[in-house]
Each structure stands twice: as C-alpha cells, then as structure tokens.
Design an enzyme around this catalytic site. Structure first.
Site, PDB file in Angstrom:
ATOM      1  N   GLY A  57     -17.998   0.985  -1.378  1.00  0.00           N
ATOM      2  CA  GLY A  57     -18.896   2.123  -1.195  1.00  0.00           C
ATOM      3  C   GLY A  57     -20.271   1.953  -1.778  1.00  0.00           C
ATOM      4  N   PHE A  58     -20.461   0.974  -2.642  1.00  0.00           N
ATOM      5  CA  PHE A  58     -21.739   0.816  -3.347  1.00  0.00           C
ATOM      6  C   PHE A  58     -22.887   0.531  -2.378  1.00  0.00           C
ATOM      7  CE2 PHE A  58     -24.901  -0.911  -6.210  1.00  0.00           C
ATOM      8  CZ  PHE A  58     -24.662  -0.266  -7.410  1.00  0.00           C
ATOM      9  N   TYR A  99       0.843  -1.185   0.000  1.00  0.00           N
ATOM     10  CA  TYR A  99       0.000   0.000   0.000  1.00  0.00           C
ATOM     11  C   TYR A  99       0.885   1.245   0.000  1.00  0.00           C
ATOM     12  CZ  TYR A  99      -3.691  -3.249   1.548  1.00  0.00           C
ATOM     13  OH  TYR A  99      -4.566  -4.304   1.654  1.00  0.00           O
TER      14      TYR A  99
END
Length: 331
Positions: A211-212, A59
């Site tokens: 997020g959906f 990351y």
C-alpha cells in the site's frame, strides 16, 4: 484485459488477483473488508477479463481457498487458479512450520482441490522451500500429481537461484513468485535474469509495497493501531520519511498521466518484461478497478528513468521483512 504467457506455456491475464487479503486473518493481512464485497470484487475481476487468481492453503488457514472456491462456482472456465503448499498445522489451525514431505504435499493438494471445488489446480507452488526435503523429491511428487491430473503447472515461491535450477532440471517450472515492486527490486540481481534464461514467468506479490506506493499513506498515524505494517521495517519511524521520496516521484508521474499512484507502480512493473504478471491484492471493487486500469498506462523513457532514479535497486530504507521471514527466503 491483456494477457501474458509465463513459463511452460501458461497463459494468464497480465494482472492477476492476490487473494491473500480476502477472508480470514493472519500475518500480512490489513484493511477492513466484508465477505459480500470480497465476493463481488472477485466476480467483477472475472467480468473485467482477469483470469489469474492466487491463494494458498496457509491463508486463513484454509478459509481463503474456500472463499475463492465458493466465488468461482459456475465461473471456472478459462480461469487460472494458483495455490500453494508447504506448511503443516496443529489441531487449532496454527502453523507448525515448513513441511514439503511427499505425504504432506499430497494431503495439502487434496484439501486444496476440495476447498476450491475444482478437479485440477492450474498452478501449484511450493510456498517456501523446505531445507529438509530435497527439491528433486518435491518436484517428483508434483510430476506424479500432474500425471494424475490434479495439477497442471508447477511453481516456487521465494526460492533461491540454485533451488530454481535444480527444480527446473526435473520438470519445467512455470512461475517463480517473489516480492517485486519499485521499493523491492532485489530479484533484479539474480532471480529475474535466471527466469529469463530458463523461460520461467515471474509473479510479483506486494507490487504496491503493501500500500505504500499508492501514496495514500502519508504518515504512520494513518494506519490503525492494530495494522501489522506498523511493525514492517520499511514503515518504521526511522525509515518511513526516507521511503516517501519514492512516493513523491510516483505522484509526479501519476499527475502527468492523470492516473493514480497505484497505476503508475503497476505500469512500471509491467514494463519490466512480458514474462511478468503481478498479483496485487484487493478486498473492494473500487481498488480492483483502479489497479486494473494500469493495463492501459504506458510509461515513456523519461518516466522510467525518473522512477529508476527515485527507487534504485537497494535504495529503499529498511529490509522488506523481519529476521524470521527473511530466513525463509532465497533458500
């Protein structure tokens, strides 16, 4: 906060923090955020009783671990810090590819310990299975690192059934990390049953469907032009509208309970078993606090049946990844 025990007697907060969105760019990172707010969010999570924090060498790369390490200085006691190895990088920080050779595992471990500012990694995952290195060899190195006091528990991310069995035969695996949510239930076919059989914890990432499932995205134009989700198969023009049917059911149950859609999606995951500890990602305190409130949401049998009907196993339109990423899963 409530707490759960994963495999190998690893106790964690029932909801953890997926640190991937915090600091640094890269594939899969979306939404605006600032360093000050991110650090404040991590501190607020600790204040709320969260003990489980998930990061990875890749990351950033590296900057995510550094940010988490800086944020937990003086607050380390009682925290479970998870990070991951398994990639190699070029001189500019670009990802070359998979590498779980013994020398790369040791290099990654030493680097993660330094960036995190800790003496021991509580949960060390192989980020993706390396088909060129037998899992027995990988686990052998992890056993050595445990004996040296550099790691406490071992995990695998997105591994397949055969690999998990072979790994667990060498040393108990504490956790399997995989995508799992109302719109991604494939683990229910074989991974989740195997985890229950072997007493291995399951740590779902992307528990809100990137997020959906929060219901805050109602059309593709709600996303910024550079948002990577515009290239996500499930956010595509042909699949977006079909997948909104899942969100409609979530919204109805959220209204019934007087809570957010995100809380319903997380409460559904928590209801799937005590050995499951999701790690939603955050950049802001408001989002963190909303998600953590899911701990106190109890779904009844009718709620669960409604959600199962709206989001059945295999019922989401489109694959969860493109071909390149899918090729690295379930090995």
């Amino acid at each position: 906060m409530k707490y759960r025990t994963l495999g190998d007697n690893l106790k964690v907060s029932a909801l953890g923090v997926g640190c991937m969105p915090m600091g640094g760019g890269g594939d899969g990172v979306y939404g605006a955020g600032t360093k000050d707010e991110t650090v404040a969010t991590l501190h607020r999570a600790i204040d709320l009783g969260v003990t489980f924090f998930d990061t990875a060498e890749v990351y950033g790369p590296h900057v995510n671990e550094q940010l988490l390490g800086d944020s937990i200085k003086g607050k380390r006691d009682g925290l479970i810090i998870a990070t991951k190895f398994g990639f190699t990088f070029d001189d500019n920080g670009g990802v070359r590819g998979l590498d779980s050779t013994p020398q790369n595992i040791r290099r990654a471990c030493e680097g993660s310990l330094k960036r995190l500012g800790i003496d021991t990694i509580d949960l060390y995952y192989q980020h993706r299975v390396d088909p060129n290195v037998p899992i027995e060899e990988v686990m052998g190195v992890l056993v050595e690192l445990k004996r040296e006091g550099k790691i406490r528990h071992m995990g695998l991310s997105e591994a397949g059934v055969a690999t998990i069995r072979r790994a667990n035969a060498v040393h108990p695996v504490a956790a399997i990390q995989s995508e799992y949510s109302l719109w991604e239930r494939e683990v229910e076919n074989d991974i989740l049953p195997l985890c229950r059989e072997l007493n291995i914890g399951l740590v779902p990432f992307s528990p809100l469907g990137r997020g959906f499932l929060t219901g805050q995205i109602t059309k593709r134009s709600d996303l910024a032009a550079d948002d990577f989700r515009l290239g996500d198969p499930r956010y595509s023009e042909e699949n977006f509208a079909a997948n909104l049917k899942i969100v409609d059911a979530v919204k109805d149950i959220a209204a019934k309970h007087g809570v957010s859609g995100g809380q319903i999606a997380l409460a559904w995951l928590l209801a799937q078993g005590d050995g499951i500890a999701p790690i939603p990602g955050f950049k802001r305190r408001a989002t963190l606090e909303d998600s953590m409130a899911a701990i106190d949401v109890t779904l009844d049998a009718d709620d669960l049946a409604t959600l199962d009907k709206a989001a059945p196993l295999g019922g989401t339109a489109g694959p969860r990844y493109g071909e390149k990423m899918m090729a690295m899963t379930r090995l």
